[in-house]
Design an enzyme around this catalytic site. Structure first.
Site, PDB file in Angstrom:
ATOM      1  CB  CYS A  62       4.782   2.314  -5.065  1.00  0.00           C
ATOM      2  SG  CYS A  62       6.332   1.620  -4.428  1.00  0.00           S
ATOM      3  CD  GLN A  81      -3.006  -0.509  -0.205  1.00  0.00           C
ATOM      4  OE1 GLN A  81      -3.161   0.663  -0.495  1.00  0.00           O
ATOM      5  NE2 GLN A  81      -3.548  -1.488  -0.918  1.00  0.00           N
ATOM      6  CB  SER A  82       4.214   1.933  -1.361  1.00  0.00           C
ATOM      7  OG  SER A  82       4.982   3.075  -1.696  1.00  0.00           O
ATOM      8  CG  ASN A  83       0.554   6.612   0.659  1.00  0.00           C
ATOM      9  OD1 ASN A  83      -0.584   6.386   0.277  1.00  0.00           O
ATOM     10  ND2 ASN A  83       0.929   6.484   1.925  1.00  0.00           N
TER      11      ASN A  83
END
Ligand SMILES: *Cc1c(COP(=O)(O)O)cnc(C)c1O
Length: 325
Positions: free
Chosen positions: A77, A73-75
């Site tokens: 990325c 859930q990387s912002n």
């Protein structure tokens, strides 16, 4: 080395607003908020500021595809994938974990932006980047590695700028404290360098979000990045270790694990101000701020700016942990 230009990826400056109802409910200092959740690109967030420099550097050096890494859930990325779509650069994401059954939140958006996702199990900080770099090179490509969280001296320039931006907005009445989520060092280090350039003395108070196992202690990494960033800028300002305020008290059950404190912070901001925090970073940082107010460490003698660093798209992926009674 000449500094790379900043690409116009974000809608800057982001607004500074007051939080009157939340301030009143907590009974502590006057609270303000810097809305980097409104940087514009792909639902916003702080990484847009770093990517404006990093991707400019990539283009200037003739790279033709981008690699970066993060959690599922990387912002970071998601914002990288969106910026790459805008620039026409293929984007490869090294994501921690295994392919999930449900694709939601930031991961859904990564797919919409056409990024290629590589699942890396335990390795969510780009440990597999060298292998992918070699593989893409063997295919005749010229990949550029955006570091984890965009946190390198070039990326940190985005937050040197951000502090100058804040200075223009608040020159009349600077806050006494700026509170924010600190996780891969770039935001924190860039802010420290910007503040030193301006000679201000408000406290930059980072709430540590991620236990940092092995390697260097996190505060040492932030400090080193301030030195490297100052060098890149050829600024002569000195930053002391004592200027670096990092609170490790709010790590809870670990990175990305939502507890009662995060749930309460998200709920209070939503109900009192109509502002969405995120479950991983800003929810935890606001929970820290609320606790500091309840302890009286931040009180009516202070004027506190909460730097909203974005992340709300992850709310949807955490829906089952955010049900409020
Ligand atoms: C990445 C991120 C942070 C932390 O920024 P760093 O520069 O990595 O310390 C804070 N909040 C959100 C929402 C983020 O995505």
């Amino acid at each position: 080395m000449p500094l790379s230009q900043r690409l116009p990826l974000g809608q800057l400056p982001t607004p500074v607003m007051t939080l009157p109802r939340l301030s009143q409910a907590l009974g502590g200092p006057q609270l303000l908020i810097k809305r980097d959740d409104l940087t514009g690109l792909a639902l916003g967030g702080n990484k847009v500021r770093k990517l404006a420099y990093l991707l400019s550097d990539a283009l200037a050096k003739g790279h033709d595809c981008i690699i970066t890494a993060g959690a599922a859930q990387s912002n970071h990325c998601r914002q990288t994938a969106a910026a790459c779509a805008q620039l026409g650069l293929p984007c490869h994401l090294l994501l921690g974990g295994e392919p999930p059954k449900d694709i939601s939140g930031n991961l859904l958006l990564d797919h919409l932006f056409g990024a290629t996702v590589h699942w890396c199990g335990e390795q969510r900080k780009g440990e597999d980047a060298a292998a992918l770099l070699a593989q893409l090179k063997s295919q005749g490509l010229n990949p550029y590695l955006v570091p984890y969280g965009g946190s390198s001296p070039i990326g940190a320039l985005g937050f040197v700028d951000a502090i100058h931006e804040l200075d223009k907005q608040m020159a009349e009445a600077l806050p006494s404290h700026v509170v924010f989520a600190s996780s891969s060092a770039g935001t924190h280090a860039g802010m420290l360098v910007g503040r030193a350039q301006l000679g201000h003395d408000y406290q930059l108070l980072g709430i540590n979000i991620d236990k940092q196992p092995g390697e260097l202690p996190f505060d040492e990494r932030i400090y080193q990045l301030t030195q490297q960033t100052s060098e890149l800028l050829a600024t002569t300002t000195t930053i002391k270790r004592a200027d670096l305020h990092l609170l490790d008290d709010y790590l809870g059950e670990g990175y990305g694990v939502v507890g009662d404190a995060e749930r309460e912070a998200i709920s209070l901001c939503a109900r009192y101000e109509g502002i969405l925090l995120d479950p991983v970073y800003t929810g935890r940082a606001m929970a820290g701020l609320i606790d500091l107010i309840r302890q009286g460490r931040l009180n009516q003698q202070h004027r506190v700016l909460f730097w909203h660093t974005g992340g709300a798209p992850a709310l949807f992926a955490y829906a089952d942990q955010l049900q409020l009674t």
